[in-house]
Design an enzyme around this catalytic site. Structure first.
Site, PDB file in Angstrom:
ATOM      1  N   GLU A 130     -29.724 -23.869  16.052  1.00 30.63           N
ATOM      2  CA  GLU A 130     -30.559 -22.741  16.500  1.00 30.63           C
ATOM      3  C   GLU A 130     -31.760 -22.618  15.565  1.00 30.63           C
ATOM      4  O   GLU A 130     -31.743 -23.171  14.458  1.00 30.63           O
ATOM      5  CB  GLU A 130     -29.742 -21.439  16.463  1.00 30.63           C
ATOM      6  CG  GLU A 130     -28.548 -21.495  17.398  1.00 30.63           C
ATOM      7  CD  GLU A 130     -27.766 -20.184  17.444  1.00 30.63           C
ATOM      8  OE1 GLU A 130     -28.175 -19.204  16.779  1.00 30.63           O
ATOM      9  OE2 GLU A 130     -26.753 -20.151  18.160  1.00 30.63           O
ATOM     10  N   PRO A 131     -32.769 -21.862  15.978  1.00 23.74           N
ATOM     11  CA  PRO A 131     -33.929 -21.705  15.087  1.00 23.74           C
ATOM     12  C   PRO A 131     -33.516 -21.207  13.699  1.00 23.74           C
ATOM     13  O   PRO A 131     -34.100 -21.608  12.699  1.00 23.74           O
ATOM     14  CB  PRO A 131     -34.801 -20.680  15.814  1.00 23.74           C
ATOM     15  CG  PRO A 131     -34.438 -20.832  17.256  1.00 23.74           C
ATOM     16  CD  PRO A 131     -32.987 -21.196  17.278  1.00 23.74           C
ATOM     17  N   GLY A 132     -32.467 -20.394  13.628  1.00 24.25           N
ATOM     18  CA  GLY A 132     -32.052 -19.856  12.331  1.00 24.25           C
ATOM     19  C   GLY A 132     -30.817 -20.527  11.755  1.00 24.25           C
ATOM     20  O   GLY A 132     -30.239 -20.035  10.781  1.00 24.25           O
ATOM     21  N   THR A 161     -31.210 -32.902  21.687  1.00 21.77           N
ATOM     22  CA  THR A 161     -31.479 -34.214  22.283  1.00 21.77           C
ATOM     23  C   THR A 161     -31.076 -34.180  23.753  1.00 21.77           C
ATOM     24  O   THR A 161     -30.002 -33.669  24.089  1.00 21.77           O
ATOM     25  CB  THR A 161     -30.663 -35.296  21.529  1.00 21.77           C
ATOM     26  OG1 THR A 161     -31.032 -35.245  20.149  1.00 21.77           O
ATOM     27  CG2 THR A 161     -30.932 -36.688  22.069  1.00 21.77           C
ATOM     28  N   GLU A 364     -27.982 -34.858  12.419  1.00 20.84           N
ATOM     29  CA  GLU A 364     -26.538 -35.065  12.216  1.00 20.84           C
ATOM     30  C   GLU A 364     -26.172 -35.165  10.734  1.00 20.84           C
ATOM     31  O   GLU A 364     -25.427 -36.037  10.307  1.00 20.84           O
ATOM     32  CB  GLU A 364     -26.074 -36.254  13.056  1.00 20.84           C
ATOM     33  CG  GLU A 364     -26.226 -35.866  14.526  1.00 20.84           C
ATOM     34  CD  GLU A 364     -25.864 -36.930  15.523  1.00 20.84           C
ATOM     35  OE1 GLU A 364     -24.890 -37.642  15.255  1.00 20.84           O
ATOM     36  OE2 GLU A 364     -26.530 -37.002  16.555  1.00 20.84           O
TER      37      GLU A 364
HETATM   38  C1  LIG Z   1     -35.066 -35.181  17.003  1.00 17.69           C
HETATM   39  C2  LIG Z   1     -33.899 -34.269  16.702  1.00 17.69           C
HETATM   40  C3  LIG Z   1     -32.775 -34.300  17.517  1.00 17.69           C
HETATM   41  C4  LIG Z   1     -31.725 -33.395  17.290  1.00 17.69           C
HETATM   42  N1  LIG Z   1     -30.656 -33.369  18.162  1.00 17.69           N
HETATM   43  C5  LIG Z   1     -29.757 -32.347  18.084  1.00 17.69           C
HETATM   44  C6  LIG Z   1     -28.775 -32.153  19.128  1.00 17.69           C
HETATM   45  O1  LIG Z   1     -28.683 -32.927  20.088  1.00 17.69           O
HETATM   46  N2  LIG Z   1     -27.950 -31.076  19.052  1.00 17.69           N
HETATM   47  C7  LIG Z   1     -28.014 -30.177  18.004  1.00 17.69           C
HETATM   48  O2  LIG Z   1     -27.249 -29.202  18.017  1.00 17.69           O
HETATM   49  N3  LIG Z   1     -28.925 -30.341  16.987  1.00 17.69           N
HETATM   50  C8  LIG Z   1     -29.807 -31.390  17.011  1.00 17.69           C
HETATM   51  N4  LIG Z   1     -30.762 -31.549  16.029  1.00 17.69           N
HETATM   52  C9  LIG Z   1     -30.804 -30.598  14.920  1.00 17.69           C
HETATM   53  C10 LIG Z   1     -30.501 -31.219  13.563  1.00 17.69           C
HETATM   54  O3  LIG Z   1     -29.133 -31.481  13.435  1.00 17.69           O
HETATM   55  C11 LIG Z   1     -31.040 -30.242  12.492  1.00 17.69           C
HETATM   56  O4  LIG Z   1     -32.465 -30.320  12.521  1.00 17.69           O
HETATM   57  C12 LIG Z   1     -30.539 -30.574  11.098  1.00 17.69           C
HETATM   58  O5  LIG Z   1     -29.170 -30.290  11.001  1.00 17.69           O
HETATM   59  C13 LIG Z   1     -31.289 -29.808  10.012  1.00 17.69           C
HETATM   60  O6  LIG Z   1     -31.362 -28.446  10.295  1.00 17.69           O
HETATM   61  P1  LIG Z   1     -32.780 -27.681  10.198  1.00 17.69           P
HETATM   62  O7  LIG Z   1     -33.771 -28.496  10.942  1.00 17.69           O
HETATM   63  O8  LIG Z   1     -32.562 -26.285  10.639  1.00 17.69           O
HETATM   64  O9  LIG Z   1     -33.175 -27.722   8.690  1.00 17.69           O
HETATM   65  P2  LIG Z   1     -32.686 -26.626   7.561  1.00 17.69           P
HETATM   66  O10 LIG Z   1     -31.227 -26.415   7.675  1.00 17.69           O
HETATM   67  O11 LIG Z   1     -33.574 -25.439   7.655  1.00 17.69           O
HETATM   68  O12 LIG Z   1     -33.029 -27.419   6.247  1.00 17.69           O
HETATM   69  C14 LIG Z   1     -34.353 -27.560   5.720  1.00 17.69           C
HETATM   70  C15 LIG Z   1     -34.266 -28.390   4.457  1.00 17.69           C
HETATM   71  O13 LIG Z   1     -33.491 -27.709   3.463  1.00 17.69           O
HETATM   72  C16 LIG Z   1     -32.415 -28.529   3.059  1.00 17.69           C
HETATM   73  N5  LIG Z   1     -31.262 -27.687   2.780  1.00 17.69           N
HETATM   74  C17 LIG Z   1     -30.690 -26.782   3.606  1.00 17.69           C
HETATM   75  N6  LIG Z   1     -29.644 -26.199   3.007  1.00 17.69           N
HETATM   76  C18 LIG Z   1     -29.542 -26.768   1.773  1.00 17.69           C
HETATM   77  C19 LIG Z   1     -28.628 -26.621   0.685  1.00 17.69           C
HETATM   78  N7  LIG Z   1     -27.601 -25.775   0.733  1.00 17.69           N
HETATM   79  N8  LIG Z   1     -28.833 -27.383  -0.414  1.00 17.69           N
HETATM   80  C20 LIG Z   1     -29.864 -28.262  -0.464  1.00 17.69           C
HETATM   81  N9  LIG Z   1     -30.733 -28.448   0.526  1.00 17.69           N
HETATM   82  C21 LIG Z   1     -30.572 -27.710   1.635  1.00 17.69           C
HETATM   83  C22 LIG Z   1     -32.175 -29.470   4.210  1.00 17.69           C
HETATM   84  O14 LIG Z   1     -31.482 -30.641   3.814  1.00 17.69           O
HETATM   85  C23 LIG Z   1     -33.587 -29.746   4.666  1.00 17.69           C
HETATM   86  O15 LIG Z   1     -34.169 -30.694   3.833  1.00 17.69           O
HETATM   87  C24 LIG Z   1     -31.778 -32.502  16.190  1.00 17.69           C
HETATM   88  C25 LIG Z   1     -32.904 -32.508  15.339  1.00 17.69           C
HETATM   89  C26 LIG Z   1     -33.950 -33.371  15.583  1.00 17.69           C
HETATM   90  C27 LIG Z   1     -35.157 -33.323  14.660  1.00 17.69           C
END
Ligand SMILES: Cc1cc2nc3c(=O)[nH]c(=O)nc-3n(C[C@H](O)[C@H](O)[C@H](O)COP(=O)(O)OP(=O)(O)OC[C@H]3O[C@@H](n4cnc5c(N)ncnc54)[C@H](O)[C@@H]3O)c2cc1C
Length: 388
Positions: A130-132, A161, A364
């Protein structure tokens, strides 16, 4: 200890390689041309046609149980095939597959969702982010409220995806806020697009792209709960777990392909009167790439082997995904560097690979989350050093 592949593993890998060389590789130039013209790489009908050809070759449902017409291949063999797929720039995958968690469906749901997905007649997507709530997936907010025989879903999912193409989504929603996500407060729902969710394409640096999904009072019948009430987060983690060895398996194939391109270029491109491959700077890039590639292969096959042995694969898969994703990013970067200005152009597929593999360090399980898992396993004593 035997590092050799079995005759059967070699035979399946070589047949996959032969199929891809004969039927998929020839499409590469057209796919790259279309992408340069901002057109879809492969139309769904074209992918399906290739998948049906592959079915005649014997490739259908790599991970699908035999009772559903699949090959039910061990994870090691699947890993080898994903590597073959990675060696080709066409966004191809074998058909006959369904999300691993769709097997938690009851008999009616299997008829309505699982079987048509395996057949390729329906397209699914899996939505937890989710966004959050991304890395912190336990912080999801999309809610499902029971009203009589239905559940009403409200909230947003993002980066999903296939989200723009899917005709149904597997959605993890909060069904009991008080229990919390880890305490059984979430449930997975099978939600048809006709039930009312909307999707919007998200442009990314890669070809193709995910979508955001919006749920506003989407009413889902109670019979569409996947698995048990309260099991949503557990199912979500099972879905994600599979990608942890598939993604780096694919990355190994990409690295093999671009490293071979780099070697060929290093042998033929001349500067100062001799091939650039005669310079130590280039040799070291090639050497480091091969060492890292082979190290990743061992980690990935080890992780897939752990799955086949029924061992807890979390630690080994996390290491395989972390190292494999980093490896392919470094190898593509070096291959691009070895090609100089040409590497940066869209004449060659290297810049495309560069954009594609950047994602592997994010979805993932980001690098950082995988490091968190690996270190926590050690710090808390779940894994002992030298006993992986
Ligand atoms: C092209 C694409 C396809 C995707 N497909 C799917 C899908 O099919 N289904 C689905 O549900 N999701 C999907 N995702 C979502 C994907 O799994 C998330 O983007 C990913 O888990 C990271 O979450 P976030 O983008 O919210 O980043 P955030 O969680 O906001 O993280 C931002 C940064 O902070 C770091 N960070 C966060 N917490 C910590 C911590 N505790 N310690 C150190 N560093 C930290 C992260 O590693 C990252 O570098 C997809 C994403 C993309 C880009």
């Amino acid at each position: 200890m035997d590092f050799a592949l079995t005759d059967e593993q070699k035979a399946v890998r070589d047949t996959a390689r032969a199929f891809i060389a004969k039927e998929v590789m020839p499409l590469e130039q057209e796919v790259l041309r279309r992408e340069r013209a901002h057109q879809p790489s492969l139309e769904p009908g074209e992918l399906r046609e290739l998948q049906l050809k592959a079915k005649k070759f014997g490739f259908w449902g790599l991970s699908t149980p035999q009772e559903y017409g699949g090959m039910d291949l061990p994870a090691v063999t699947q890993s080898l095939i994903w590597t073959e797929i990675g060696r080709c720039f066409v966004p191809f995958r074998f058909g006959g597959e369904a999300d691993n968690i769709l097997y938690f469906a009851d008999e009616d749901q299997k008829r309505e969702y699982l079987l048509p997905t395996i057949a390729g007649d329906r397209v699914s997507c899996f939505a937890i982010t989710e966004p959050g709530a991304g890395s912190d997936a336990a912080n999801i907010k999309l809610s499902a409220r029971q009203v009589g025989d239905e559940w009403v879903l409200n909230g947003e999912k993002t980066f999903i995806t296939n989200g723009n193409d899917a005709d149904f989504a597997i959605v993890v929603a909060v069904t009991d806020k008080d229990k919390g996500v880890r305490g059984g407060g979430t449930t997975a729902f099978l939600v048809d697009r006709e039930m009312g969710w909307k999707s919007e394409f998200i442009q990314t640096m890669g070809e193709g792209g995910p979508a955001s999904l919006v749920f506003e009072d989407v009413r889902v019948p109670a019979r569409n709960i996947l698995g048990e009430i309260g099991q949503g987060f557990t199912l979500g983690m099972k879905w994600i777990g599979k990608g942890r060895y598939v993604i780096p398996s694919n990355g190994i194939g990409i690295a093999e392909r671009v490293l071979q391109m780099a070697v060929d270029h290093a042998n033929t491109r001349e500067t100062f009167g001799r091939p650039i491959g005669e310079n130590q700077a280039i040799q070291w890039m090639i050497a480091d790439s091969e060492v890292e590639l082979e190290a990743a292969r061992m980690l990935v096959l080890r992780a897939a082997w752990a799955v086949d042995q029924g061992l807890e694969p979390r630690h080994s898969s996390s290491m395989a995904k972390l190292y494999g994703a980093g490896m392919v990013n470094r190898v593509v970067d070096r291959a691009l560097q070895i090609h100089g200005g040409m590497g940066y152009t869209r004449e060659l597929p290297l810049e495309r690979a560069y954009r594609q593999v950047r994602l592997y360090r994010i979805f993932e399980g980001t690098d950082e989350m995988l490091r968190l898992i690996i270190s926590r396993d050690l710090l808390r004593g779940y894994t002992k050093l030298g006993q992986v």
